[in-house]
Design a protein around this motif. Structure first.
Motif, short mmCIF file in Angstrom:
data_model
loop_
_atom_site.label_atom_id
_atom_site.label_comp_id
_atom_site.label_asym_id
_atom_site.label_seq_id
_atom_site.Cartn_x
_atom_site.Cartn_y
_atom_site.Cartn_z
N THR A 287 0.83 -1.21 0.00
CA THR A 287 0.00 0.00 0.00
C THR A 287 0.86 1.26 0.00
O THR A 287 0.57 2.23 -0.70
CB THR A 287 -0.94 0.01 1.21
OG1 THR A 287 -1.75 -1.17 1.21
CG2 THR A 287 -1.85 1.23 1.18
N GLU A 290 2.19 1.81 -3.42
CA GLU A 290 1.16 2.38 -4.29
C GLU A 290 0.97 3.87 -4.01
O GLU A 290 0.76 4.67 -4.93
CB GLU A 290 -0.16 1.63 -4.10
CG GLU A 290 -0.12 0.19 -4.60
CD GLU A 290 -1.37 -0.59 -4.21
OE1 GLU A 290 -1.47 -1.76 -4.60
OE2 GLU A 290 -2.23 -0.02 -3.50
N ALA A 291 1.04 4.24 -2.73
CA ALA A 291 0.88 5.65 -2.37
C ALA A 291 2.01 6.49 -2.96
O ALA A 291 1.78 7.61 -3.45
CB ALA A 291 0.85 5.79 -0.85
N GLU A 294 1.44 6.99 -6.51
CA GLU A 294 0.38 7.99 -6.71
C GLU A 294 0.84 9.40 -6.34
O GLU A 294 0.05 10.35 -6.36
CB GLU A 294 -0.86 7.62 -5.87
CG GLU A 294 -1.57 6.36 -6.31
CD GLU A 294 -2.33 6.56 -7.60
OE1 GLU A 294 -2.64 7.74 -7.92
OE2 GLU A 294 -2.62 5.57 -8.28
N VAL A 296 1.72 10.70 -3.45
CA VAL A 296 1.22 11.27 -2.20
C VAL A 296 2.35 12.07 -1.55
O VAL A 296 3.51 11.65 -1.55
CB VAL A 296 0.74 10.15 -1.25
CG1 VAL A 296 0.36 10.72 0.11
CG2 VAL A 296 -0.44 9.41 -1.87
N VAL A 350 -6.92 4.62 3.43
CA VAL A 350 -6.22 4.99 2.20
C VAL A 350 -6.97 6.08 1.44
O VAL A 350 -6.35 6.99 0.87
CB VAL A 350 -6.03 3.74 1.30
CG1 VAL A 350 -5.61 4.15 -0.10
CG2 VAL A 350 -4.98 2.82 1.92
N GLN A 351 -8.28 6.00 1.45
CA GLN A 351 -9.07 6.97 0.69
C GLN A 351 -8.78 8.42 1.10
O GLN A 351 -8.80 9.33 0.29
CB GLN A 351 -10.56 6.67 0.85
CG GLN A 351 -11.45 7.52 -0.02
CD GLN A 351 -12.91 7.16 0.10
OE1 GLN A 351 -13.34 6.71 1.13
NE2 GLN A 351 -13.66 7.37 -0.96
N PHE A 354 -5.08 9.11 -0.66
CA PHE A 354 -4.97 9.03 -2.11
C PHE A 354 -5.81 10.11 -2.79
O PHE A 354 -5.49 10.58 -3.85
CB PHE A 354 -5.45 7.66 -2.61
CG PHE A 354 -4.40 6.58 -2.48
CD1 PHE A 354 -4.31 5.58 -3.43
CD2 PHE A 354 -3.50 6.57 -1.41
CE1 PHE A 354 -3.35 4.58 -3.32
CE2 PHE A 354 -2.55 5.59 -1.29
CZ PHE A 354 -2.47 4.59 -2.24
N CYS A 357 -4.08 13.46 -3.63
CA CYS A 357 -2.96 13.52 -4.59
C CYS A 357 -3.18 14.67 -5.58
O CYS A 357 -4.30 14.90 -5.99
CB CYS A 357 -2.87 12.21 -5.37
SG CYS A 357 -2.48 10.78 -4.33
#
Length: 357
Positions: A287, A290-291, A294, A296, A350-351, A354, A357
């Motif tokens: 995770t 992935e952040a 993205e 972040v 996470v929402q 993310f 971003c």
């Protein structure tokens, strides 16, 4: 409190034929259209009582402070659990042949929509008892085989497992129908809706969705995948057979045995704790990767890592102590159940990051 078999036998009628059908799939996969067609066919050809409970219709946005707002994931989870409690109250009334009582704690707007949903399908009367928070069942609901079709995305298997638990609690039939529709088709259909979801939401759900897996989860063995939009308005013999089999073979009622449950919990927790720790570590690591992909912001990356590691620690402690703060099922016996629940809670965290971003 009587389970389904006990109540029917007490009236000398034999067990009532009651079933719960979980209809799942991506948004805009055609679930609501399919549910309406199936409901009509079952009423006309089988003479069954059928209730379609569309979650999007019964959990409206109207009671939110801002009409344009959407509930947070944590709010949706609570609302889903509340709606399942409404369904349980209705089933109890059917099983015991009595008026349906209103839950003492309820969201009025959602409860009213639920009542309207049942009335529109000839399952509840428009009776004078409403002033006393009681609702009379119709003859249709009381005298015929009854199937409730729950129409929602149900993209995590843990969401569907909650419905299975309800079926097991009252010895009801249980089955699942998964509408398999391509992501591209769902996005295109969604774009044509008056209140379309963000395309990113459907893409995210497409990555997360956990299709029924009978080989992995024994409780999902009565499941059927139907291709959408290839399905027709006529239910296939295979689908009718699935529903009939579920009605004729209800989930076995399990008596509560607290001592045995505690023994099983300790054994289960000991066996899966190490495996859960290793798996949750990998999920957190993936995770965070992935952040970063993205883009972040670094400060938010730090906050995200802290929240995820805190959630992991609390989840593992939950397994050790059996507090069931996060795990919604009565007894976790499969590592996949733990992972699914962790993914669900992780998504809520996470929402927040993310989306920045």
């Amino acid at each position: 409190m009587k389970n389904g078999a006990d109540a029917g036998e007490a009236r000398g009628e034999g067990p009532r034929k009651l079933g719960l059908c979980v209809l799942c799939g991506l948004p805009a996969a055609g679930k609501s259209t399919f549910a309406r067609a199936l409901s009509h066919q079952l009423r006309q050809e089988r003479g069954w009582a059928v209730g379609v409970v569309a979650y999007d219709d019964v959990m409206p946005d109207a009671f939110l402070e801002e009409a344009s707002a959407r509930p947070l994931p944590s709010q949706w989870k609570l609302l889903r659990q509340e709606l399942l409690k409404y369904i349980e109250y209705f089933l109890l009334a059917v099983i015991n042949g009595c008026p349906m009582a209103a839950p003492p704690n309820r969201t009025e707007g959602m409860w009213e929509d639920f009542i309207t949903c049942l009335k529109d399908q000839d399952l509840l009367c428009s009776a004078a008892l409403e002033a006393q928070s009681c609702y009379l069942l119709t003859k249709t609901a009381v005298c015929r085989p009854l199937f409730l079709i729950l129409d929602d995305n149900f993209y995590y298997q843990s969401m569907r497992y909650e419905v299975y638990q309800l079926a097991r609690k009252y010895s009801l039939g249980f089955c699942q129908i998964f509408l398999d529709c391509s992501l591209e088709t769902c996005v295109r259909r969604n774009d044509q809706r008056p209140r379309a979801l963000p395309a990113e939401t459907i893409h995210l759900m497409g990555r997360k969705i956990e299709e029924p897996n009978p080989e992995k989860n024994a409780w999902e063995h009565r499941s059927l995948t139907i291709q959408s939009p290839a399905f027709s308005s006529e239910a296939s013999p295979e689908l009718i057979d699935l529903l009939l089999t579920a009605l004729e073979n209800p989930v076995k009622y399990v008596e509560d045995n607290m001592e045995q449950k505690e023994t099983d919990r300790i054994i289960c927790s000991t066996n899966i704790l190490h495996q859960a720790d290793q798996t949750l570590r990998r999920i957190v690591s993936q995770t965070m990767k992935e952040a970063k992909d993205e883009q972040v912001l670094p400060y938010n990356l730090k906050l995200l890592a802290e929240e995820l590691n805190k959630l992991k620690t609390e989840f593992l402690e939950d397994l050790r102590q059996g507090n069931k703060k996060y795990l919604c099922f009565q007894q976790t016996i499969d590592i996949s159940d733990v992972i699914s629940s962790f993914h669900y809670e992780k998504g809520n965290i996470v929402q927040k990051y993310f989306s920045k971003c």
